[in-house]
Design an enzyme around this catalytic site. Structure first.
Site, PDB file in Angstrom:
ATOM      1  N   HIS B  52      54.608  60.552 106.218  1.00 20.88           N
ATOM      2  CA  HIS B  52      54.981  59.223 105.725  1.00 20.88           C
ATOM      3  C   HIS B  52      54.025  58.737 104.645  1.00 20.88           C
ATOM      4  O   HIS B  52      52.835  59.055 104.663  1.00 20.88           O
ATOM      5  CB  HIS B  52      54.973  58.220 106.884  1.00 20.88           C
ATOM      6  N   LYS B 252      61.862  53.587 112.774  1.00 20.84           N
ATOM      7  CA  LYS B 252      62.205  53.645 111.361  1.00 20.84           C
ATOM      8  C   LYS B 252      63.685  53.963 111.133  1.00 20.84           C
ATOM      9  O   LYS B 252      64.090  54.267 110.033  1.00 20.84           O
ATOM     10  CB  LYS B 252      61.325  54.675 110.658  1.00 20.84           C
TER      11      LYS B 252
END
Lengths: 420, 482
Positions: B52, B252
């Site tokens: 990420h 997410k």
């Protein structure tokens, strides 16, 4: 250094062997069979049950015996072959890249290529069967290899999903070896296996066949501890209220075969989305001139005898191409699957000559007729008492019919059930 | 006999392995114990594999700090350890006005967190980058520094590098007891005793159990299950970036991505479960993944899947816990390492090493080796490189796994790696044999043969992933074949 060759055959199973013999008999001498396994014969080597060859040899053989007949035929003709050789890439201009332990990377520049890579099994992931991921979930072909070639048992209490022929054969095999084969589940309302296998493998061995039933969950952390089965509705969706836990240590899957066409896709051959194989003409030539396909890589066959027959056509056509590169026909007539017909091989005709069409119906049909029409006119009908998806139909076309087809625009094959 | 260690790491996930590697730089006696038959069999083995960028976490949290730092470390780490990593960048798609506000918020947060190169893209820009994305997309947050990594290969590579630098690994050594001593602990694992000065808890979803055994704080771990669908490599190029949906409280959201190895992956679902070991997939979960993924790519095919899996994320509160226990001396806790734990792992390891340095002297080794030789990825090599490899060893021409083009040479190398694992899954996770579209239907018996030959374990004893997961239940009536 690249080697030049007239005909390279990818795969030394029944399709490749028959194609090689026919190609040789057509006059080609510069032939090579490339086989990834250590032996010729392909998947037949592990099919030790009988029932092979009734059509081709008019006698009942086991898989290895059937394969050996063709291995012997190839040997008689002294057709060269390379085993332990994997084809990794084929280019559009007919270069074949292989690797082999003796020679390393070998590149062939071929006049013709015959694709005979066979098929592979659909697996659990293709069906997205939920649950845990323990040991004990096998494709029927893998289980067959373990039992018949390695001499070991992959499980003791077996549930089989899918009533394709390999599943039926393995149900009997496991039972004979002392396993408790609890049931064969089939999501469809009918079996896709041959009628003789339903009788000989299941009924004769008291193995229940549950139609309209599927496996909805796999249980067990390390090894399979059971499966949940459920009836399905008419849209093949499981019905929650019918769920039932079946204890077992093995789930075996016989849920269909897929032509193995990664090489074909790599060379951008035109594919038939229904068969999963390349689209071909009556010579089994693909969309690239000089590249042919036959056997289970083209469409999945139910009996090997048809594979041999089809491969002979491809082999002979490749021989003709090598000796006298035929002018590529610009005109092709597409065979369109009509009512109740799933697909037709060959997908197109490029000459007005006698040949056979092979096809499968989409669902089981009672008595009726096969109807071939060209621009709306019925050219040919043939009656059948029953037709099932598991058994391939052959429709031979005489010269005069083929001529009419060739000059038509709209050719359709349908299977029409007689009105009750 | 009790073995004496400076540091004992409990747990062989990506955090434990990264700490092991970081500590292997120093003159310390370090060991790692892992309950399972292989590394990365918990959360580290079943996740999205995303490195990420770092705009998700709230500024000031450990998550934010270590994500951004970890992201910056990955490219070099993967190069040095030969880990499959592709810096493909990520897009958070906005589907409506609310989402546009959300991605603006993420952008602002990213600025505070120090995420480089963030950019808000227009709908046209997004569609040009991703042709399969929905027509209704209104824009996206683009993070070029995001990437994809093979999470289990990363864990294994990092651990192997640690092993080469002197860390001892003990697989199938579950911790069953921890006894506090005057200057540390005596840990019973796999029936053996390990005395250590510092015990590092890297037990993932089981962190609370180790903490309790050692007399540490009673964490409340929430297990959050995430289900995934992995597709054939034929669909590998369907998307070329990581496509996120705007995040919610539960995570997410469902992503659509290409994996580091070129498959397409969609998931994860997000479901809090009672049983932290329940990694079974469910019909509802998998259906939900597909339906929700189609918000991003409406034409996403239902067919073409090759496997499904589920992973468990350990959630404890809103941030990572990385500190010494307040309750027992010498217990170093790393807990609640949910997303972005994979990204943060190398940075977590640095932080943990510093904490170890507060108590033990960290003397750098002179001969520390920062590289690790991987298994040659035959399918990614060009023809010349393949030829060279085969000339060195003809086993590299013997194709075992036809789907992933894995040769006998690679399998042999995997079985002689610094931390060898003689199981079908162990081989699969190291060199990808059986990882492809036929899922081992063809190559399993060949791989079993090679394992038997190289390890001396009888063919019939070979397991999928540990002693209770054997593939064979017996021989035929007529007796075994040779």
């Amino acid at each position: 250094m690249n080697r030049k060759i007239d005909t390279l055959i990818v795969g030394g199973g029944p399709a490749g062997l028959a194609a090689a013999c026919a190609c040789y008999d057509g006059g080609v001498r510069d032939i090579l069979i490339v086989e990834r396994d250590v032996h010729l014969g392909g998947i037949l080597q592990q099919c030790i049950h009988n029932g092979f060859g009734l059509q081709w040899f008019k006698e009942e053989l086991t898989g290895p015996e059937y394969a050996q007949r063709f291995v012997d035929e190839a040997a008689k003709r002294q057709i060269p072959y390379m085993t332990e050789t994997m084809v990794l890439e084929i280019t559009k201009d007919k270069k074949v890249y292989c690797v082999n332990p003796e020679e390393g990377v070998v590149v062939f520049e071929c006049k013709t290529i015959i694709l005979a890579m066979g098929c592979r099994e659909r697996v659990r992931g293709n069906l997205k069967i939920p649950g845990t991921r323990p040991a004990g979930v096998y494709s029927a072909g893998l289980a067959q290899r373990l039992v018949n070639l390695e001499g070991v048992m992959p499980g003791k209490e077996v549930v089989i999903l899918g009533s394709g022929d390999i599943g039926l054969i393995m149900a009997r095999r496991m039972k004979w070896e002392g396993a408790d084969v609890k049931m064969v589940c089939e999501i469809m309302p009918y079996s896709s296996g041959l009628a003789r296998n339903i009788q000989q493998c299941l009924k004769d061995n008291d193995i229940p066949l549950h139609l309209n039933t599927t496996v909805v969950k796999v249980h067990g952390k390390k090894r399979v501890e059971g499966v949940t089965i459920a009836k399905v509705d008419e849209n093949r969706r499981p019905i929650k209220e019918t769920e039932q836990f079946v204890p077992c240590d093995t789930l075996m899957l016989s849920v269909g075969l897929l032509p193995e066409n990664e090489l074909s896709r790599g060379m951008d051959l035109v594919m038939d989305p229904v068969t999963g194989g390349p689209a071909v003409d009556e010579n089994r030539q693909t969309s690239i001139p000089g590249v042919y396909a036959c056997g289970n890589v083209l469409h999945v066959h139910d009996i090997v005898d048809f594979v041999s027959k089809e491969s002979m056509i491809a082999g002979a056509a490749a021989a003709a191409y090598v000796q006298n590169t035929p002018e590529q026909e610009t005109k092709a007539v597409t065979m369109q699957p009509g009512k109740n017909v799933r697909y037709i091989v060959p997908q197109r005709l490029v000459a007005p000559e006698a040949c056979s069409l092979y096809f499968r119906v989409g669902s089981p049909l009672g008595a009726g007729e096969i109807r071939l029409t060209a621009d709306g006119e019925t050219l040919l009908t043939r009656k059948f008492i029953r037709a099932v998806p598991g058994e391939m139909e052959e429709l031979p076309l005489k010269q005069e019919i083929a001529e009419k087809l060739y000059n038509a625009k709209d050719v359709v094959v349908s299977a029409i059930e007689k009105e009750a | 006999m009790t073995q004496q260690w400076d540091v004992l790491i409990a747990g062989g996930g990506v955090v434990g392995a990264s700490i092991a590697r970081e500590l292997s730089r120093y003159d310390l006696k370090t060991a790692l114990v892992e309950a399972n038959s292989d590394l990365a069999l918990g959360t580290s083995g079943a996740n999205s594999g995303i490195v990420h960028a770092g705009y998700d976490a709230m500024p000031g949290t450990l998550m934010a700090e270590l994500n951004v730092r970890g992201n910056a470390m990955y490219p070099e780490l993967c190069r040095k350890l030969e880990i499959p990593f592709e810096p493909i960048g990520s897009l958070v798609l906005a589907f409506d006005e609310e989402d546009e506000k959300t991605i603006q918020k993420l952008y602002d947060r990213g600025q505070v967190n120090g995420v480089p190169e963030l950019k808000i893209l227009s709908a046209e820009e997004v569609k040009a980058m991703e042709p399969h994305v929905t027509e209704t997309v209104r824009g996206a947050l683009y993070a070029p520094t995001a990437g994809v990594v093979s999470p289990y290969e990363a864990t294994i590579a990092i651990a192997e590098n640690a092993a080469e630098n002197g860390v001892s690994f003990y697989l199938e050594h579950p911790v069953t007891a921890v006894r506090k001593t005057e200057d540390g602990f005596v840990v019973t694992a796999g029936g053996e005793e390990f005395a250590c000065k510092i015990l590092i808890n890297c037990c993932g979803v089981h962190a609370h159990e180790l903490s309790q055994m050692a007399g540490g704080e009673p964490f409340k771990v929430t297990g959050r299950k995430g289900e995934y669908i992995l597709y054939d490599k034929n669909l590998g190029g369907y998307v070329s970036h990581v496509l996120f949906q705007p995040p919610s409280k539960m995570g997410k959201g469902i992503l659509v991505t290409q994996t580091a190895e070129g498959n397409m992956l969609i998931g994860p679902s997000s479901m809090d479960v009672d049983d932290i070991d329940d990694t079974a997939t469910t019909q509802e979960g998998l259906d939900g993944v597909l339906v929700t993924a189609r918000r991003s790519c409406p034409e996403l095919p239902a067919g073409g899947a090759i496997t499904t899996f589920a992973g468990m994320r350990a959630v404890i509160g809103d941030d990572f816990i990385i500190r010494y226990s307040d309750m027992v001396d010498g217990l170093l806790q790393t807990a609640g390492i949910c997303s972005p734990g994979l990204t943060a792992a190398p940075a977590i390891a640095e932080k943990v090493a510093a904490l170890v340095g507060e108590r033990l002297t960290l003397k750098a080794k002179e001969n520390w080796k920062d590289t690790r030789e991987g298994i040659p990825p035959f399918n990614k090599l060009d023809w010349d490189a393949r030829q060279k490899l085969i000339e060195q060893d003809p086993a590299y021409a013997r194709m075992v796994c036809r789907c992933e083009t894995v040769t006998e040479g690679q399998i042999v190398k995997a079985l002689h790696s610094p931390i060898p694992v003689y199981t079908i899954d162990g081989v699969k996770r190291r060199c990808r044999a059986g990882m492809g579209r036929c899922q081992g239907s063809f190559c399993t018996p060949r791989v079993m043969d090679i394992i038997a030959r190289e390890s001396g374990i009888p063919f019939a004893e070979i397991s999928k992933n540990g002693p209770d997961a054997k593939l064979i239940t017996g021989t035929l009536k007529g007796g075994a074949a040779e």
